[in-house]
Design an enzyme around this catalytic site. Sequence first.
Site, PDB file in Angstrom:
ATOM      1  CG  ASP A  49      14.959  12.702 -40.298  1.00  0.00           C
ATOM      2  OD1 ASP A  49      15.225  12.194 -41.403  1.00  0.00           O
ATOM      3  OD2 ASP A  49      14.662  12.018 -39.309  1.00  0.00           O
ATOM      4  CD  GLU A  56      22.007   8.770 -36.625  1.00  0.00           C
ATOM      5  OE1 GLU A  56      22.204   8.992 -35.412  1.00  0.00           O
ATOM      6  OE2 GLU A  56      20.883   8.859 -37.153  1.00  0.00           O
TER       7      GLU A  56
END
Length: 429
Positions: free
Chosen positions: A164, A394
């Site tokens: 992202d 993550e």
Amino acid sequence: MNTLDMLQEANRILSINDKGHYTVPTQGLYPFQWNWDSCLTALGQQSLNNDRAWIEIETLVAHQWDDGMVPHIVFHEHDDGYFPGPDVWRTGRPTPTSGITQPPVMGLVLEQLWQRSPQDETTRQRCVKLIEAADRWHAWFYRCRDPQQTGLVALLHPWESGRDNSIDWDAALAAVPVDHVEPYERRDTLHVDASQRPTKFEYDRYVALLQTFRDLNWDNSKLHDASPFQVVDPGFNAILIHSDRALARLAGQLDRPELASAAQRRADRGTTALETLWSAEHSQYVCLNRKSGGLVDSASVGGLLPLLVLPDGHPHLNALCRRLNHSLDVAPFGVASHPPEDSRFDGRRYWRGPSWLIVNYLLIKGLQDNNNAALAERIVNASLRCIEQSGCSEYYHPITGEALGGGTFTWTAAMVIEFLQHHGVSVAA
Ligand code: GLC
């Protein structure tokens, strides 16, 4: 944590995030189904339950758009904990979805699932349906994201890359106008410390792009040319090419010769075009900003992913392996998403430095195809070092191994299972 504990913990995480027919990346931060998360998760699920792994991808494909796009998020259930939700996207789908896509790892994953399944008639029929869906998706990419037929597809939103807030997008994103951005309230920073997430500057532009596409009613015949952001990512294109080759091989085995030749043709064109993204200066591939026409000055991990498609003996293979070895020398916890030597590196902020196990997996896959078992093993070990020290997070600080982002993370757990079961690490009892 020994290897058996790691495996048990990974299995536990897959089951707590399992919604029956799809898996959420993690509770709270990401409460829906994400495209490439689901596909990669299926690899881990398969060693627990073969049927469940196929279902994960079938659920995703059930929400494929009529034009062929497979969306990046499927909003199966209502949840206020995430922005932007379906009320912002407004794509008009029966089950709401986002309006953009994500890295097409599906083809690559389907080949693995098929090879590891009992190859009976039921599995064959399931697999045929899924490769047909993947073929429609890939054709969509070249039709809608490469209208000039260059052989390379563009991303129209940083979220499509799956990386992202990578430094790769900085310049192109800065050129996106933000004068009409509607007021919005972020939710990600309620779950994770803001220092590990994208900035407001970036979010404003993410939302501006979304609004631009929504104003065009998500009509993919218009989006590419109208988008103020068009970036060609070597990593994304390498994944697409690799998946097309996997589709071609699968279609050959499953007696779908036309599908096999269409996929092979796309892959061959893409492989040739990829060479236009080589940067002698950085000794790796880099992005192209299709709006400005220039190569992007950013040596991110995306530019190492062409390892997935370079044939044995290709002149750039050694350079990419040198870059990887060097990266592991300076940052031993996985492969840094951006080189620590770059002044823009930020070891804790999402895709601007941290390491991610799913990217490590893709690099390992490319290295194995190129018979570089030693470097593949180095990356497996670097990945497992993160888990041993910090659990299934993550992402990780590539120099210290600190756990970052969301916890009990599904695709990280799936990769742990993949590494332990299929990449030569013996699981001690
Ligand atoms: C973030 C990641 C993206 C991933 C999603 C769900 O947006 O950047 O790659 O698919 O989270 O885990």
